[in-house]
Structure formats: C-alpha cells, structure tokens
Design a protein around this motif. Sequence first.
Motif, mmCIF file in Angstrom:
data_model
loop_
_atom_site.group_PDB
_atom_site.id
_atom_site.type_symbol
_atom_site.label_atom_id
_atom_site.label_comp_id
_atom_site.label_asym_id
_atom_site.label_seq_id
_atom_site.Cartn_x
_atom_site.Cartn_y
_atom_site.Cartn_z
ATOM 1 N N LEU A 111 0.926 -0.900 -0.108
ATOM 2 C CA LEU A 111 -0.084 0.031 -0.161
ATOM 3 C C LEU A 111 0.680 0.888 -0.239
ATOM 4 N N ASP A 112 2.011 0.720 0.947
ATOM 5 C CA ASP A 112 2.947 2.493 1.038
ATOM 6 C C ASP A 112 3.315 2.895 -0.886
ATOM 7 N N LEU A 113 3.416 1.260 -1.530
ATOM 8 C CA LEU A 113 4.500 1.563 -2.628
ATOM 9 C C LEU A 113 3.458 2.297 -3.872
ATOM 10 N N LEU A 114 2.133 1.569 -3.756
ATOM 11 C CA LEU A 114 0.998 2.104 -4.613
ATOM 12 C C LEU A 114 1.092 3.497 -3.966
ATOM 13 N N GLY A 115 0.755 4.059 -3.156
ATOM 14 C CA GLY A 115 0.285 5.408 -2.659
ATOM 15 C C GLY A 115 1.247 6.340 -3.642
ATOM 16 N N ARG A 116 2.479 6.161 -3.840
ATOM 17 C CA ARG A 116 3.216 6.558 -4.537
ATOM 18 C C ARG A 116 2.682 7.160 -6.106
ATOM 19 N N THR A 117 1.954 6.121 -6.705
ATOM 20 C CA THR A 117 1.359 6.514 -7.612
ATOM 21 C C THR A 117 0.094 6.448 -8.677
ATOM 22 N N GLY A 118 -0.010 6.871 -7.829
ATOM 23 C CA GLY A 118 -1.925 7.413 -7.945
ATOM 24 C C GLY A 118 -3.043 6.489 -7.744
ATOM 25 N N THR A 119 -2.698 5.678 -7.105
ATOM 26 C CA THR A 119 -3.152 4.269 -6.657
ATOM 27 C C THR A 119 -4.157 4.847 -5.556
ATOM 28 N N THR A 120 -5.245 4.097 -5.472
ATOM 29 C CA THR A 120 -6.967 4.509 -4.941
ATOM 30 C C THR A 120 -7.075 3.364 -3.659
ATOM 31 N N VAL A 121 -7.607 3.701 -2.639
ATOM 32 C CA VAL A 121 -7.580 1.934 -2.014
ATOM 33 C C VAL A 121 -9.058 2.786 -1.701
ATOM 34 N N LEU A 122 -9.927 2.061 -1.949
ATOM 35 C CA LEU A 122 -11.021 1.565 -1.848
ATOM 36 C C LEU A 122 -11.086 0.448 -1.140
ATOM 37 N N GLU A 123 -10.616 -0.418 -0.158
ATOM 38 C CA GLU A 123 -11.542 -0.842 0.894
ATOM 39 C C GLU A 123 -10.109 -0.573 2.013
ATOM 40 N N PRO A 124 -9.676 -0.488 2.952
ATOM 41 C CA PRO A 124 -8.278 -0.783 3.337
ATOM 42 C C PRO A 124 -8.387 -1.768 4.126
ATOM 43 N N GLU A 126 -7.601 -4.486 6.399
ATOM 44 C CA GLU A 126 -9.188 -5.283 7.340
ATOM 45 C C GLU A 126 -8.267 -7.103 7.617
ATOM 46 N N ALA A 127 -8.291 -7.501 8.889
ATOM 47 C CA ALA A 127 -8.055 -8.458 9.514
ATOM 48 C C ALA A 127 -9.042 -9.597 8.302
ATOM 49 N N ILE A 128 -8.430 -10.780 7.977
ATOM 50 C CA ILE A 128 -9.054 -11.901 7.264
ATOM 51 C C ILE A 128 -8.447 -13.691 7.893
ATOM 52 N N VAL A 129 -9.323 -14.763 7.614
ATOM 53 C CA VAL A 129 -8.754 -15.635 8.586
ATOM 54 C C VAL A 129 -7.357 -15.973 7.855
ATOM 55 N N PRO A 130 -7.085 -15.576 6.236
ATOM 56 C CA PRO A 130 -5.835 -16.188 6.342
ATOM 57 C C PRO A 130 -4.793 -14.830 6.210
ATOM 58 N N GLY A 131 -5.129 -14.068 6.278
ATOM 59 C CA GLY A 131 -4.420 -12.561 6.926
ATOM 60 C C GLY A 131 -4.682 -11.508 7.318
ATOM 61 N N ALA A 132 -4.915 -10.768 5.762
ATOM 62 C CA ALA A 132 -5.185 -9.421 5.649
ATOM 63 C C ALA A 132 -5.519 -9.347 4.523
ATOM 64 N N ARG A 133 -6.499 -8.496 4.030
ATOM 65 C CA ARG A 133 -6.887 -7.494 3.179
ATOM 66 C C ARG A 133 -6.849 -6.422 2.926
ATOM 67 N N ALA A 134 -6.817 -5.968 1.135
ATOM 68 C CA ALA A 134 -7.223 -4.682 0.763
ATOM 69 C C ALA A 134 -7.790 -4.256 -0.961
ATOM 70 N N ARG A 135 -8.563 -4.004 -1.125
ATOM 71 C CA ARG A 135 -8.973 -3.718 -2.286
ATOM 72 C C ARG A 135 -8.391 -1.860 -2.951
ATOM 73 N N VAL A 136 -8.145 -2.237 -3.877
ATOM 74 C CA VAL A 136 -7.882 -0.523 -4.556
ATOM 75 C C VAL A 136 -8.030 -0.558 -5.889
ATOM 76 N N ARG A 137 -8.188 1.223 -6.323
ATOM 77 C CA ARG A 137 -7.615 0.934 -7.859
ATOM 78 C C ARG A 137 -6.840 1.818 -8.472
ATOM 79 N N TYR A 138 -6.348 1.092 -9.293
ATOM 80 C CA TYR A 138 -4.884 1.057 -10.199
ATOM 81 C C TYR A 138 -5.094 2.280 -10.744
ATOM 82 N N PRO A 139 -4.557 3.292 -11.620
ATOM 83 C CA PRO A 139 -4.304 4.686 -11.982
ATOM 84 C C PRO A 139 -5.149 4.308 -13.254
ATOM 85 N N ASP A 140 -5.209 2.853 -13.591
ATOM 86 C CA ASP A 140 -5.475 2.662 -15.354
ATOM 87 C C ASP A 140 -7.772 2.190 -14.910
ATOM 88 N N GLY A 141 -7.590 2.563 -14.000
ATOM 89 C CA GLY A 141 -9.518 1.932 -13.430
ATOM 90 C C GLY A 141 -8.903 0.962 -13.188
#
Length: 295
Positions: A111-124, A126-141
């Motif tokens: 997330l830190d790496l993508l934050g410098r590329t114009g990527t948007t975090v849609l879902e921050p 969160e802890a899940i059974v396998p570990g942790a997850r997030a959903r993002v939108r890349y600059p190309d949509g």
Amino acid sequence: MTGSTASPSGLSGPPGLSERWFRTTPDSSVLDRPRLLARSLIDLADLDDRIAFYERLLGVRADLRMPIPDFGGLELAAVGTVLLIASERPFTPVQRRTAYSLIVPSLAGQLDLLGRTGTTVLEPREAIVPGARARVRYPDGSLAELVEHRPRPGERPAPRQVGPGDGGVRLLVRRAVPAASLGGAVRFYETALETASADPGTAAATGAVPPAPGRAGGAGFAIVGNLLLVGSDEAAHEDASPVPFALLAPSVEAAAARAGAAIRPGSGVDGRPVVPLPGGESAEIWAGPPAAYRA
C-alpha cells in the motif's frame, strides 16, 4: 476429482479450520515480489472440477485451498497462476469488477508503494482468516485485491505435490490497453508487481506482434510477471466482456488440446484465436516458442 480436495500432507487442517485447508506458503512474507493471480469466480459446487481442469491445463497441482464457510460459504484454491474463488452466494458487483488478486509479501509495504503511483484505496486493510486484505483502484481504473498471508496457529507449510507434467502452457492475466498507453502501463505494472528488470526470468518482455493473415496493423505487447498487456487500437475498442486470460503455448493446437475445447479462429485482438474455458470464460492463444515473447 483429484488429490487436491484434501490437504496434500494427509493431515487435518489447522485447529478450527476445515481438513481441506492447506497452503504450501502460509507466510507470504517469504515472497520476493507480489504474486499476481488470474481470478475465476465460480459456484462452490464446481470447485473440485475446476481444480482438476486447471491442474491438467497447466501441468501443476493446486498449492493452496482455503475453505472459509463463515464468509458467505467462500472457498479459495490456487492452481499455478489461477485463483479459483468459489462461493455459495452470488458475487457482489465489486467482486465481479475486480480484475486481479495479488498475494503480497507485506500489505503495508504494498500500500505504501502504490500510494506513490496514484492508486486509490477503496477498502482499507482488514484482518481476514488467511491474514489481511485491502482493495485498490489502479490509475488505469482496474481493481485489485491485495492479500497478505500469515500462518494460522498450528499451521505448517503443506508439501508441494508433483504435477501431472509440464504441458508447455502458461496462463496469464490479459489486459488490453490503447496502443498509445502501452508504455505507461508497462511502467506502472513493473512498479506494482515489483518486477526486476535485470532478471531475464521476470523482466517485462516487450515486442511487436505481426497481424494475422488478412488483417492490417498489429498489436504491441508486454509481459510483466503474470500479466500480458496488449496495446492495440483494436484492443482499445473491445466489448464489455473482454477476453480475461491469455495462454502462451507452443502451438494453437497444443493449447486447444490441453483445454479440451475447440478454438474460435480470429476472434481475439488482431485475429488471434481464442479458446473457451469452463464457466463461460475464454483465453486468447499466443502460440510460438518462449523466445518469441522476450525482448
């Protein structure tokens, strides 16, 4: 039915989890870069058959299977470069729009790496059974789900199983972009997927692909990790259901034989053949020796 329906170790899963649960790499922090997976959304009743199909197509065994019944009857399995996402419930619109799944060494680091590329975090995060997850939108949509794997209490890495044999077929996620945008897309995905351009095994392979007989123009392409980017004015005007996968194979016939399906000639970009896959999905066939897809 294959041996992948239960843990390949012959042992039960971690305490409190299904006996079908296994991961050959339960701690993704050992990965040296994100693992990009093609997503296939399926009904839970079809999961065993799809595992068997992709094991046969790609010549490798499933390396993870994770039943998560408390999360909408969800069960995940990875075979090579394919993530099978099976559910008892209908998939949500955002699940269907998500183009990529990535297993990342560190979710915070990604997330830190993508934050410098114009990527948007849609879902921050969160802890899940396998570990942790997030959903993002890349600059190309395009949308991507990022997952960090961490072992469950009592979980040990499952031993890797020997596959049914290398059929010489590789499945990639496929994304079509306008020809003028190909260079920018390559640069972004090299950053997002943390490819090492000095490593010939993982560097982006780029080139120009001649058109099929009787077609004008031609498509540029780039392979970045497990992603095939196709840059073409024709590709930029695909319909609302574009071909999501690509098969790299020694020949069109080899790909069709491994898939067990008849090809649709000339239905891909620049007249490239397409082979149907289970569940109504399809893959564009890129035939030729591996050297044909290197810079």
